[in-house]
Write an enzyme that holds these catalytic residues in place. Sequence first.
Site, PDB file in Angstrom:
ATOM      1  N   TRP A 298       0.787  -0.908  -0.183  1.00 35.69           N
ATOM      2  CA  TRP A 298       0.053  -0.369  -0.173  1.00 35.69           C
ATOM      3  C   TRP A 298       1.236   1.014  -0.141  1.00 35.69           C
ATOM      4  CZ3 TRP A 298      -4.532  -0.611  -1.924  1.00 35.69           C
ATOM      5  CH2 TRP A 298      -5.036  -1.800  -2.097  1.00 35.69           C
TER       6      TRP A 298
ATOM      7  N   ASP B 102      -0.980   6.992   6.843  1.00 31.39           N
ATOM      8  CA  ASP B 102      -1.988   5.908   6.830  1.00 31.39           C
ATOM      9  C   ASP B 102      -2.051   4.588   7.456  1.00 31.39           C
ATOM     10  OD1 ASP B 102      -3.071   3.872   5.482  1.00 31.39           O
ATOM     11  OD2 ASP B 102      -2.244   3.366   3.127  1.00 31.39           O
TER      12      ASP B 102
ATOM     13  N   LYS C 136     -11.633  -1.826   7.774  1.00 23.10           N
ATOM     14  CA  LYS C 136     -11.362  -2.852   8.009  1.00 23.10           C
ATOM     15  C   LYS C 136     -12.105  -2.081  10.020  1.00 23.10           C
ATOM     16  CE  LYS C 136      -7.747  -1.992   5.211  1.00 23.10           C
ATOM     17  NZ  LYS C 136      -8.524  -3.192   4.236  1.00 23.10           N
TER      18      LYS C 136
HETATM   19  N1  PMP Z   1      -3.985   1.429   2.248  1.00 20.16           N
HETATM   20  C1  PMP Z   1      -4.014   0.263   3.865  1.00 20.16           C
HETATM   21  C2  PMP Z   1      -3.507  -0.108   4.513  1.00 20.16           C
HETATM   22  C3  PMP Z   1      -4.933  -0.177   2.998  1.00 20.16           C
HETATM   23  O1  PMP Z   1      -5.494  -2.123   3.398  1.00 20.16           O
HETATM   24  C4  PMP Z   1      -6.066  -0.389   1.971  1.00 20.16           C
HETATM   25  C5  PMP Z   1      -7.108  -1.109   1.649  1.00 20.16           C
HETATM   26  N2  PMP Z   1      -7.135  -2.914   1.953  1.00 20.16           N
HETATM   27  C6  PMP Z   1      -6.055   0.625   1.374  1.00 20.16           C
HETATM   28  C7  PMP Z   1      -4.724   1.451   1.849  1.00 20.16           C
HETATM   29  C8  PMP Z   1      -7.266   1.036  -0.517  1.00 20.16           C
HETATM   30  O2  PMP Z   1      -8.125   1.397   0.646  1.00 20.16           O
HETATM   31  P1  PMP Z   1      -8.835   1.556  -0.072  1.00 20.16           P
HETATM   32  O3  PMP Z   1      -9.502   0.320  -0.580  1.00 20.16           O
HETATM   33  O4  PMP Z   1      -9.952   1.815   1.142  1.00 20.16           O
HETATM   34  O5  PMP Z   1      -8.753   2.344  -1.242  1.00 20.16           O
END
Ligand code: PMP
Length: 363
Positions: A105, A175, A199
């Site tokens: 991510w 994040d 989550k």
């Molecule tokens: N950052 C992290 C640490 C994540 O776990 C996720 C989704 N699993 C995201 C960003 C992306 O999130 P979204 O699907 O809400 O765009």
Amino acid sequence: MAIVHRIYNFSAGPAVLPLPVLQEVQRDLLALPGAGISILEISHRSKTFESILEQAEADIRALANIPPHYKVLFLQGGASLQFSMVPMNLLAPGATADYIEAGSWGEKAIKEAKKVGNVNIAASTRSDNYSRVPSQSELKLTPGAAYVHMTSNNTIEGTEYKDLPDVSDVPLVSDTSSDMFSKPIDVARHGLIYAGAQKNMGPAGVTIVIVRDDLLQRSQKSLPTMLNYAVHAENTSLYNTPPAFAVYTLGLVMKWLLGRGGLPAIARANERKAAKLYAEIDRTGFYRGAAQKDSRSLMNVTFRLPNEELEKQFVKQSESAGFDGLKGHRSVGGMRASIYNAFPEEGIDALVQFMSEFERTHG
Ligand code: PMP
């Protein structure tokens, strides 16, 4: 109310929600008490919705002890849109943003930031397959950087920061999508914190951004309006129609967290749950933790079996036994048990028993 059969949901997100929250949503779905109208139908300009939004914010502030000089924003577009909004708002032309690369991510955040401005990779654990987060001594920070970006919990690899990196007086941007409100959070050490709700906080559709007031001055008027933090802050997240149902449900989850004793109490429960699972992983050499021990995540527990054939069997048999979502992310393979706040401890006990029995019959 008929109780339907609920399986153990180990999904990384959208993920398990507290049963009392789902029951309350179900009970009040046709008509919010006193309003005679469903949350799915209500105007976002109504007094009822305004107070739902205000209460959700107040509860977030109380839970995380957010200082008054931070705004709490309810946005859309997921954490993924924050990968773009953060640099668009905070990274001025000619300035440099530092990024700590500790997982997939984080990689995505870097890719988007590079489209906006100068990026320095302050540290990376890519060559270790992201099995750990970088240590303080590995950080090569840019003096006067616009901000330092990190991912507090790496959902895919199953690692997390135990202590925040020291970035001196440069704003720290985190994040926290997969560990928001799973433990106390020192907001004052951050410039900006963001997390998708799906989550630990509620259903998909709303993203929480906590931002220090002075940073809002960096948002230029030339930005697309919907991508401008200052616009959302000035309009208390009501510039346009917010995701009312997601905000409402998130609000109920915040109340549930407060009722459980807040973040210190939920952190203790999370530590206990994760410890049980890691103890089973470490009990013999059959299972192998994917993350290095000092970086192990309390939210996403990643592990391998002796070979891929056994991993396939494990997934299949666990599904028949009523455990859903244990297959690791497609990019890394292996197993992943996501055990967020609402994941019940009896589900961990059941999984530990299943793992031990699987080892006995396949080891
Ligand atoms: N950052 C992290 C640490 C994540 O776990 C996720 C989704 N699993 C995201 C960003 C992306 O999130 P979204 O699907 O809400 O765009």
